[in-house]
Design a protein around this motif. Sequence first.
Motif, PDB file in Angstrom:
ATOM      1  N   UNK A 181       2.555  -1.309  -9.933  1.00 29.62           N
ATOM      2  CA  UNK A 181       3.057  -2.683 -10.028  1.00 29.62           C
ATOM      3  C   UNK A 181       4.540  -2.786  -9.708  1.00 29.62           C
ATOM      4  N   UNK A 182       5.320  -1.754 -10.076  1.00 29.09           N
ATOM      5  CA  UNK A 182       6.766  -1.848  -9.866  1.00 29.09           C
ATOM      6  C   UNK A 182       7.160  -1.671  -8.403  1.00 29.09           C
ATOM      7  N   UNK A 183       6.172  -1.374  -7.535  1.00 32.53           N
ATOM      8  CA  UNK A 183       6.451  -1.268  -6.104  1.00 32.53           C
ATOM      9  C   UNK A 183       5.915  -2.457  -5.325  1.00 32.53           C
ATOM     10  N   UNK A 184       5.423  -3.474  -6.034  1.00 32.88           N
ATOM     11  CA  UNK A 184       4.816  -4.616  -5.343  1.00 32.88           C
ATOM     12  C   UNK A 184       5.254  -5.948  -5.937  1.00 32.88           C
ATOM     13  N   UNK A 185       6.406  -6.002  -6.577  1.00 31.81           N
ATOM     14  CA  UNK A 185       6.870  -7.236  -7.211  1.00 31.81           C
ATOM     15  C   UNK A 185       7.236  -8.270  -6.147  1.00 31.81           C
ATOM     16  N   UNK A 186       6.528  -9.396  -6.171  1.00 32.55           N
ATOM     17  CA  UNK A 186       6.729 -10.518  -5.240  1.00 32.55           C
ATOM     18  C   UNK A 186       6.514 -10.136  -3.782  1.00 32.55           C
ATOM     19  N   UNK A 187       5.808  -9.040  -3.532  1.00 33.94           N
ATOM     20  CA  UNK A 187       5.587  -8.589  -2.154  1.00 33.94           C
ATOM     21  C   UNK A 187       4.497  -9.418  -1.479  1.00 33.94           C
ATOM     22  N   UNK A 188       3.398  -9.664  -2.193  1.00 28.11           N
ATOM     23  CA  UNK A 188       2.273 -10.383  -1.603  1.00 28.11           C
ATOM     24  C   UNK A 188       2.042 -11.679  -2.362  1.00 28.11           C
ATOM     25  N   UNK A 189       1.328 -12.589  -1.680  1.00 24.69           N
ATOM     26  CA  UNK A 189       0.986 -13.846  -2.329  1.00 24.69           C
ATOM     27  C   UNK A 189       1.578 -15.042  -1.618  1.00 24.69           C
ATOM     28  N   UNK A 190       0.719 -16.067  -1.441  1.00 23.44           N
ATOM     29  CA  UNK A 190       1.160 -17.290  -0.802  1.00 23.44           C
ATOM     30  C   UNK A 190       1.792 -18.250  -1.789  1.00 23.44           C
ATOM     31  N   UNK A 191       2.062 -19.473  -1.351  1.00 22.86           N
ATOM     32  CA  UNK A 191       2.717 -20.465  -2.222  1.00 22.86           C
ATOM     33  C   UNK A 191       1.945 -20.748  -3.508  1.00 22.86           C
ATOM     34  N   UNK A 192       0.601 -20.813  -3.432  1.00 25.87           N
ATOM     35  CA  UNK A 192      -0.179 -21.091  -4.631  1.00 25.87           C
ATOM     36  C   UNK A 192      -0.079 -19.947  -5.638  1.00 25.87           C
ATOM     37  N   UNK A 193      -0.109 -18.713  -5.138  1.00 28.85           N
ATOM     38  CA  UNK A 193       0.017 -17.558  -6.020  1.00 28.85           C
ATOM     39  C   UNK A 193       1.404 -17.520  -6.653  1.00 28.85           C
ATOM     40  N   UNK A 194       2.414 -17.832  -5.866  1.00 29.86           N
ATOM     41  CA  UNK A 194       3.774 -17.856  -6.409  1.00 29.86           C
ATOM     42  C   UNK A 194       3.913 -18.933  -7.484  1.00 29.86           C
ATOM     43  N   UNK A 195       3.278 -20.073  -7.255  1.00 24.65           N
ATOM     44  CA  UNK A 195       3.305 -21.125  -8.263  1.00 24.65           C
ATOM     45  C   UNK A 195       2.591 -20.718  -9.544  1.00 24.65           C
ATOM     46  N   UNK A 196       1.460 -20.006  -9.385  1.00 27.07           N
ATOM     47  CA  UNK A 196       0.726 -19.531 -10.558  1.00 27.07           C
ATOM     48  C   UNK A 196       1.551 -18.504 -11.325  1.00 27.07           C
ATOM     49  N   UNK A 197       2.247 -17.643 -10.608  1.00 26.34           N
ATOM     50  CA  UNK A 197       3.137 -16.677 -11.275  1.00 26.34           C
ATOM     51  C   UNK A 197       4.208 -17.398 -12.089  1.00 26.34           C
ATOM     52  N   UNK A 198       4.782 -18.432 -11.497  1.00 21.21           N
ATOM     53  CA  UNK A 198       5.832 -19.175 -12.201  1.00 21.21           C
ATOM     54  C   UNK A 198       5.286 -19.830 -13.470  1.00 21.21           C
ATOM     55  N   UNK A 199       4.079 -20.392 -13.382  1.00 23.70           N
ATOM     56  CA  UNK A 199       3.472 -21.034 -14.556  1.00 23.70           C
ATOM     57  C   UNK A 199       3.218 -20.011 -15.653  1.00 23.70           C
ATOM     58  N   UNK A 200       2.645 -18.863 -15.290  1.00 21.55           N
ATOM     59  CA  UNK A 200       2.311 -17.849 -16.298  1.00 21.55           C
ATOM     60  C   UNK A 200       3.571 -17.236 -16.910  1.00 21.55           C
ATOM     61  N   UNK A 201       4.599 -17.049 -16.098  1.00 23.27           N
ATOM     62  CA  UNK A 201       5.867 -16.550 -16.652  1.00 23.27           C
ATOM     63  C   UNK A 201       6.457 -17.557 -17.639  1.00 23.27           C
ATOM     64  N   UNK A 202       6.295 -18.842 -17.331  1.00 22.16           N
ATOM     65  CA  UNK A 202       6.805 -19.866 -18.251  1.00 22.16           C
ATOM     66  C   UNK A 202       6.017 -19.859 -19.553  1.00 22.16           C
ATOM     67  N   UNK A 203       4.717 -19.541 -19.490  1.00 12.86           N
ATOM     68  CA  UNK A 203       3.937 -19.420 -20.727  1.00 12.86           C
ATOM     69  C   UNK A 203       4.506 -18.330 -21.626  1.00 12.86           C
ATOM     70  N   UNK A 204       4.689 -17.169 -21.026  1.00 10.77           N
ATOM     71  CA  UNK A 204       5.191 -16.033 -21.801  1.00 10.77           C
ATOM     72  C   UNK A 204       6.586 -16.329 -22.343  1.00 10.77           C
ATOM     73  N   UNK A 205       7.439 -16.893 -21.489  1.00 11.74           N
ATOM     74  CA  UNK A 205       8.815 -17.142 -21.922  1.00 11.74           C
ATOM     75  C   UNK A 205       8.857 -18.197 -23.029  1.00 11.74           C
ATOM     76  N   UNK A 206       7.987 -19.188 -22.965  1.00  9.01           N
ATOM     77  CA  UNK A 206       7.950 -20.198 -24.024  1.00  9.01           C
ATOM     78  C   UNK A 206       7.617 -19.555 -25.364  1.00  9.01           C
TER      79      UNK A 206
END
Length: 405
Positions: A181-206
């Motif tokens: 995982x530490x060799x593939x951070x933000x390497x792959x994924x389209x706009x929808x995947x990036x948006x899903x990552x942002x949502x899930x990170x906001x869950x954890x951070x909240x």
Amino acid sequence: MGHRASRERCLRQETRSAPETSARADAATEQSAAKAQLPFRCEDRSKIPDALVQGPFEDFSITEDVYATFYLLARNATPDMYSISPFKNPELRIAWLYLLFITGSQLFVIAAITILYPPTVQREVAWVDCSNATAVEALHAQGFFDAPAETACLAASAASLEADVRGVTVTLSNVERTVPFHAAVLVAGGPLVQGLRAVCCSWVFSQVYFRDFASVKALLGYHDFSRWFVPLKGQEVRNSWAVIIPFLQYSVVLIVATVSFLVICAFDEPFDIVMNSLAFTFIVEVGSFFNEPLVRRMAETNITGFTTDHGGSKYLYPEYRLSNAINEDGTYTDEGWYICDDEEKAGLLSDYKVRHNENAYPRPRQRTVRILEILIFLIPAMVVLCVAMRCGAFGEFLMMPHWEL
């Protein structure tokens, strides 16, 4: 756990004249009327420090988790009551066990998924002729081998087969490459995947910010309050080292938040992203799940060897009770740490809830809280960006020609 004050009372039978008795009765009536006009309860006003009755007052609570419970037990330990040492006081070994288990298990899980068994984001398989230097070098550039050599290719081969290529028998070796995982951070994924990552990170951070960091903030606020409150009750401030407990909790929370951001931003399958966010949310909550049996145990256990004029004392008083401040004979504990809910006075409503005036005492830890708050916003995001750049996630963007005016 606060001190339930004990006072010695001597009941004397004396013969008084009628005028003397009447005068004393009038004085007692006036004293009772004066006490009734006060916004707080007392038996003897002179035993209530003025600093405790300077309002306005507000209540604040500390989160009921294992870290907070252990902090209370350690902070309130005094030589005349009990020792926090697990070697001197067997009754508190259970508290040490809970703290070590919660902290150790959280750190062990993080170490297991980041160092010992890092999750694999991607797995690639290829068939190659290890005697073909050009093919071996190409696969080495993609990370299949440690070195562009035939020996390295054969060592990495999981299986092989022979094939007839243009009339020539060639041995093809099966090699594979796994991407941690530490060799593939933000390497792959389209706009929808990036948006899903942002949502899930906001869950954890909240979860991390509004619950776990708030718990750390409340503990540091309680630490400032106790350093001011305890001397006013005639006790010496001890066990100042207990302040390391909220810092320990903060360190665990910060590590979990940072690792969760990295893992979430590495996977590109939506299901994996969502499930990882939920898993890390559970990791940071585990301390509150184990707290209930610990609190129940400490609230039912009498401090061995410590008694007051009104009986024994428990290690914890987790809930508000009138009996914490009122003796069995109906008198008020002027020197006690606990107060009644209808009082306008600084004190403990329970071990987890405090009434105070934040402007009435120094709060040196508030500056520390602000620094910790900035760090918990910056560190996870900065680590993700730095690791993503190392993985080449922004390679195409950085290689784009600069616009010229």
